[in-house]
Scaffold this active site. Structure first.
Site, PDB file in Angstrom:
ATOM      1  CD  GLU A  35      -2.759  -0.639   0.043  1.00 35.05           C
ATOM      2  OE1 GLU A  35      -3.270   0.076  -0.855  1.00 35.05           O
ATOM      3  OE2 GLU A  35      -3.305  -1.918  -0.061  1.00 35.05           O
ATOM      4  CE1 TYR A 118      -6.819   3.087  -0.376  1.00 34.12           C
ATOM      5  CE2 TYR A 118      -4.753   3.006  -0.443  1.00 34.12           C
ATOM      6  CZ  TYR A 118      -5.116   2.920  -0.724  1.00 34.12           C
ATOM      7  OH  TYR A 118      -5.207   1.483  -1.754  1.00 34.12           O
ATOM      8  CG  ASP A 136      -8.271   4.496  -4.956  1.00 34.11           C
ATOM      9  OD1 ASP A 136      -9.580   3.826  -4.768  1.00 34.11           O
ATOM     10  OD2 ASP A 136      -6.916   3.337  -5.330  1.00 34.11           O
ATOM     11  CB  CYS A 191     -14.020   3.529 -14.159  1.00 32.60           C
ATOM     12  SG  CYS A 191     -15.257   4.961 -14.650  1.00 32.60           S
ATOM     13  CB  CYS A 207     -22.306   4.714 -15.858  1.00 30.09           C
ATOM     14  SG  CYS A 207     -21.179   6.567 -15.871  1.00 30.09           S
TER      15      CYS A 207
END
Length: 308
Positions: A35, A118, A136, A191, A207
């Site tokens: 991370e 996050y 995020d 996306c 969407c």
DNA sequence: TATACGTGGCA
DNA sequence: TTGCCAAGTAT
């Protein structure tokens, strides 16, 4: 909403990348390291460095016994080397305050150096299966398009976005973990910020952004300056320090090695790259002072080196 | 809240 | 070739 969950997690189950930190056997430490490395850094560049780190330092205690400079050197060219420093500091804190085990609550994780909202949520969720609102840049973008109908999320994370993310999170713990990972993956692979692959999207018929006719962003993202900046000089100096086996005399940064007649082993190439920048002496001074101030460098025997 | 902080691949 | 942008954090 259940339909949204089913389609996105179903898509994830079929197409998810096989990343080592997603292995059920991956340690919490492995997840934490991934991370931190993934902050502002693409997966493909993290992969090899993560493998090396986990092999060399399988647990926080292994890293904590090494000098911070070793973490910075092993960071390689991942970028934002202060992350390596903070990861080393986090390992030390984990040993001192948590018995060498990566903590499993959001609050304890958040208290670690280099761990923000996050990363704390991500580690709690992905390493420990906790139900956390993970937000995020990928998740923000998916929510912006799918739900809000805008091309991009706001420049900074808003309270409204957090509320939206929380409202979308499945009640069930295990389902919430899958949802967080799936939406993140959707943002990373389909996306995307530029030229999203809407044809391959499992929720294209739901969407809001597509339904609105793909309206353009309402603002122009501010570009990150690079050429001629202090950051560029800092980066070039760090490249020299990573290569140097012995402290680098200040003159080395200001004059070409040829003028000095010698240079520490192996620093020729990065030193030449630094000199090609042809930066002003005061900018070089600013970069060196900044690195000292950040703890990324120290002075020893009259030269600069990574922290011992 | 705005700014500083690396790096390299891709359009 | 130039600019965008990638699983953010700290101040």
């Amino acid at each position: 909403m259940d339909d949204l969950h089913r389609r996105i997690t179903g898509w994830f189950a079929e197409t998810a990348r096989d990343l080592p930190w997603r292995d059920p056997d991956c340690s919490a430490w492995g997840v934490l390291v991934s991370e931190i490395m993934l902050q502002q850094t693409p997966v493909v560049r993290v992969l090899p460095v993560w493998e090396q780190w986990l092999e060399r330092w399988p647990a926080p205690a292994d890293l904590a016994t090494e000098p911070a400079g070793e973490a910075v050197r092993s960071w390689g060219r991942l970028g934002y080397p202060r992350r390596a420093l903070r990861l080393h500091a986090a390992a030390t804190a984990i040993v001192q305050d948590h018995g060498g085990r990566v903590p499993d609550t959001y609050a304890e994780l958040l208290a670690l150096p280099g761990v923000g909202s996050y990363t704390a949520a991500a580690v709690a969720a992905f390493a420990y299966g906790r139900r956390e609102t993970v937000v995020d840049t990928n998740i923000r973008r998916v929510h912006a398009r799918l739900v809000t109908g805008t091309a991009l999320p706001a420049p900074a994370l808003t309270a409204a976005e957090m509320r939206l993310a929380a409202s979308l999170l499945p009640d069930d713990g295990a389902a919430s973990v899958r949802w967080n990972a799936a939406v993140m993956e959707l943002g990373a692979m389909v996306c995307t910020a530029r030229s999203p692959k809407c044809a391959a999207c499992p929720v294209k018929d739901s969407c809001a952004w597509l339904a609105a006719g793909e309206p353009p962003p309402s603002y122009i993202p501010k570009g990150q300056a690079w050429h001629g900046t202090d950051r560029q000089v800092r980066g070039a100096v760090m490249a020299v320090l990573r290569q140097a086996d012995t402290p680098v005399p200040p003159e080395m940064f200001h004059q070409a090695p040829a003028d000095l007649g010698f240079a520490p082993e192996g620093v020729g190439v990065p030193l030449a790259a630094l000199h090609r920048l042809n930066s002003a002496p005061e900018q070089l001074e600013r970069a060196l002072a900044g690195l000292l101030n950040d703890g990324l460098a120290e002075i020893h025997d009259g030269g600069y080196r990574l922290p011992a």
